[in-house]
Design a protein around this motif. Sequence first.
Motif, PDB file in Angstrom:
ATOM      1  N   ALA A   1      19.068  34.609  36.574  1.00 25.41           N
ATOM      2  CA  ALA A   1      20.300  33.947  37.009  1.00 25.41           C
ATOM      3  C   ALA A   1      21.088  34.832  37.968  1.00 25.41           C
ATOM      4  N   ALA A   2      21.149  36.125  37.696  1.00 28.14           N
ATOM      5  CA  ALA A   2      21.858  37.047  38.592  1.00 28.14           C
ATOM      6  C   ALA A   2      21.191  37.068  39.964  1.00 28.14           C
ATOM      7  N   PHE A   3      19.874  36.957  40.000  1.00 29.53           N
ATOM      8  CA  PHE A   3      19.160  36.895  41.275  1.00 29.53           C
ATOM      9  C   PHE A   3      19.580  35.655  42.058  1.00 29.53           C
ATOM     10  N   CYS A   4      19.699  34.518  41.385  1.00 22.58           N
ATOM     11  CA  CYS A   4      20.125  33.286  42.064  1.00 22.58           C
ATOM     12  C   CYS A   4      21.541  33.416  42.613  1.00 22.58           C
ATOM     13  N   VAL A   5      22.381  34.108  41.893  1.00 18.58           N
ATOM     14  CA  VAL A   5      23.742  34.347  42.374  1.00 18.58           C
ATOM     15  C   VAL A   5      23.693  35.198  43.639  1.00 18.58           C
ATOM     16  N   ASP A   6      22.972  36.306  43.578  1.00 15.67           N
ATOM     17  CA  ASP A   6      22.914  37.239  44.708  1.00 15.67           C
ATOM     18  C   ASP A   6      22.154  36.678  45.901  1.00 15.67           C
ATOM     19  N   GLU A   7      21.020  36.060  45.655  1.00 14.36           N
ATOM     20  CA  GLU A   7      20.138  35.618  46.734  1.00 14.36           C
ATOM     21  C   GLU A   7      20.553  34.291  47.356  1.00 14.36           C
ATOM     22  N   TYR A   8      21.051  33.376  46.537  1.00 12.82           N
ATOM     23  CA  TYR A   8      21.348  32.024  47.022  1.00 12.82           C
ATOM     24  C   TYR A   8      22.828  31.690  47.037  1.00 12.82           C
ATOM     25  N   GLY A   9      23.664  32.625  46.597  1.00 14.77           N
ATOM     26  CA  GLY A   9      25.108  32.410  46.633  1.00 14.77           C
ATOM     27  C   GLY A   9      25.613  31.382  45.634  1.00 14.77           C
ATOM     28  N   LEU A  10      24.860  31.145  44.591  1.00 15.81           N
ATOM     29  CA  LEU A  10      25.285  30.183  43.576  1.00 15.81           C
ATOM     30  C   LEU A  10      26.335  30.816  42.669  1.00 15.81           C
ATOM     31  N   GLU A  11      27.263  30.001  42.191  1.00 17.86           N
ATOM     32  CA  GLU A  11      28.168  30.470  41.152  1.00 17.86           C
ATOM     33  C   GLU A  11      27.340  30.697  39.900  1.00 17.86           C
ATOM     34  N   ARG A  12      27.758  31.640  39.075  1.00 18.98           N
ATOM     35  CA  ARG A  12      26.941  31.999  37.906  1.00 18.98           C
ATOM     36  C   ARG A  12      26.701  30.801  36.990  1.00 18.98           C
TER      37      ARG A  12
END
Length: 145
Positions: A25-36
């Motif tokens: 999930a942290a990768f998705c936040v960092d890589e794709y700019g998604l809110e946690r």
Amino acid sequence: MTTTVAAGTRTGRSLVTDVEFDMLAAFCVDEYGLERCVADRVVDQALALVFVMGSTGGGDAMAPSQQVDPGWHALILHTNWYADWCEKNFGSFLHHQPNSKVRTHGLMASVVEKIRVAGFTVDDRLWGTAAQCNAPTCCGDGPCC
């Protein structure tokens, strides 16, 4: 469409440890700019999808929605972890065969049904199946679904 959750329904998140889920999930936040909170939902659905694909051998007839695809990418891009997870769960590596052109409302509804039948909770908002399709403005991954 309202999601009905049966007693005993499981989540994609339950397929991994808390540390692994946090990593993805942290990768998705960092890589794709998604809110946690969104990243958590996306990874949960990606795990359920990939598990159903790998455990049923039905991967050729399934695809992630545009919103769920970053979750699968998070799994794939953690290659060593993903390879081990696949081996443990399916006995072999489950490859990602991208084909975004197949994302139709009908296919997403079929994928969602397979995930539900396997006993997983489905987040219809991420699959484009939360509402009936109102062509031409809404199909598959459309914003109104």
